[in-house]
Design a protein around this motif. Structure first.
Motif, PDB file in Angstrom:
ATOM      1  N   ASN A  52       7.631 -52.934 -28.326  1.00 21.03           N
ATOM      2  CA  ASN A  52       7.123 -54.035 -28.229  1.00 21.03           C
ATOM      3  C   ASN A  52       7.335 -54.861 -27.318  1.00 21.03           C
ATOM      4  O   ASN A  52       8.063 -54.539 -26.066  1.00 21.03           O
ATOM      5  N   SER A  54       8.091 -58.474 -27.112  1.00 22.33           N
ATOM      6  CA  SER A  54       9.107 -59.774 -27.359  1.00 22.33           C
ATOM      7  C   SER A  54      10.707 -59.119 -27.170  1.00 22.33           C
ATOM      8  O   SER A  54      11.427 -59.870 -26.698  1.00 22.33           O
ATOM      9  N   ASP A  55      10.777 -58.083 -28.141  1.00 19.41           N
ATOM     10  CA  ASP A  55      12.273 -57.752 -28.307  1.00 19.41           C
ATOM     11  C   ASP A  55      12.555 -56.022 -27.733  1.00 19.41           C
ATOM     12  O   ASP A  55      13.615 -55.421 -27.713  1.00 19.41           O
ATOM     13  N   ASN A  56      11.438 -55.455 -27.102  1.00 21.43           N
ATOM     14  CA  ASN A  56      11.540 -54.131 -26.905  1.00 21.43           C
ATOM     15  C   ASN A  56      11.896 -53.053 -27.712  1.00 21.43           C
ATOM     16  O   ASN A  56      12.437 -52.141 -27.647  1.00 21.43           O
ATOM     17  N   ALA A  57      11.345 -53.705 -29.177  1.00 16.51           N
ATOM     18  CA  ALA A  57      11.682 -52.718 -30.161  1.00 16.51           C
ATOM     19  C   ALA A  57      10.670 -51.573 -30.110  1.00 16.51           C
ATOM     20  O   ALA A  57       9.537 -51.642 -29.606  1.00 16.51           O
ATOM     21  N   THR A 106       4.060 -56.019 -35.329  1.00 14.81           N
ATOM     22  CA  THR A 106       5.221 -54.993 -35.413  1.00 14.81           C
ATOM     23  C   THR A 106       4.840 -53.996 -34.767  1.00 14.81           C
ATOM     24  O   THR A 106       3.782 -53.585 -34.714  1.00 14.81           O
TER      25      THR A 106
END
Length: 130
Positions: A52, A54-57, A106
Motif C-alpha cells: 500500500n 498510505s501505510d505501507n501495508a 486495500t
C-alpha cells in the motif's frame, strides 16, 4: 510518458535468492500502491504480493508467505521483491504493477482480484531449476 523498468530476474537453483527491482520513470512510486504479479507458462498472471502507499501495508499470497518480501525505497523510486528459498514452482515472468488510478483501497483486494488493472512493467524472467 511514465514507465516502469524492471530488472533482477535470473536462472537460479532451488533454494537460491533473487531481488527483483521496479524503477519508476516519470512517476513517483511512493504515492501509489504497487503489486507484483507472476505469470507461469500457459497460465494467467496472478498476484503474489502487494504494498500500500498510505501505510505501507503488505499482503502475500500463501504460496510465497515467509519467503518473499515486498519493499519500497522512496529515494531510489524503486519497489523491490526479495525472493528467498526459491522453488521450481516459482518459475515465471514477474511483473510490477502500479495502481495509478487507483482502483483498490486495500492490499488484500488488490492482491486477490481477478480484474486486470493498473500499469505494468515489461516483466522479468525468473527460472528456478537444478
Amino acid at each position: 510518458q511514465w514507465q516502469l523498468v524492471q530488472s533482477g530476474g535470473d536462472l537460479v537453483q532451488p533454494g537460491a535468492s533473487l531481488r527483483l527491482s521496479c524503477v519508476g520513470s516519470g512517476i513517483t512510486l511512493e504515492h501509489y500502491a504497487v503489486a507484483w504479479f507472476r505469470q507461469a507458462p500457459g497460465k494467467e498472471p496472478k498476484a503474489v504480493s502487494c504494498l500500500n502507499s498510505s501505510d505501507n501495508a503488505t499482503y502475500y499470497v500463501d504460496s510465497v508467505k515467509g519467503r518473499f518480501t515486498i519493499s519500497r525505497d522512496a529515494v531510489r523510486n524503486t519497489v523491490y521483491l526479495q525472493l528467498n528459498s526459491l522453488k521450481p514452482e516459482d518459475t515465471a515472468v514477474y511483473y510490477c504493477v502500479v495502481d495509478h488510478l487507483p482502483v483498490f483501497t486495500t492490499v488484500q483486494d488488490m492482491c486477490t482480484t481477478s480484474r486486470h488493472f493498473g500499469s505494468w512493467g515489461q516483466g522479468t524472467q525468473v527460472t528456478v531449476s537444478s
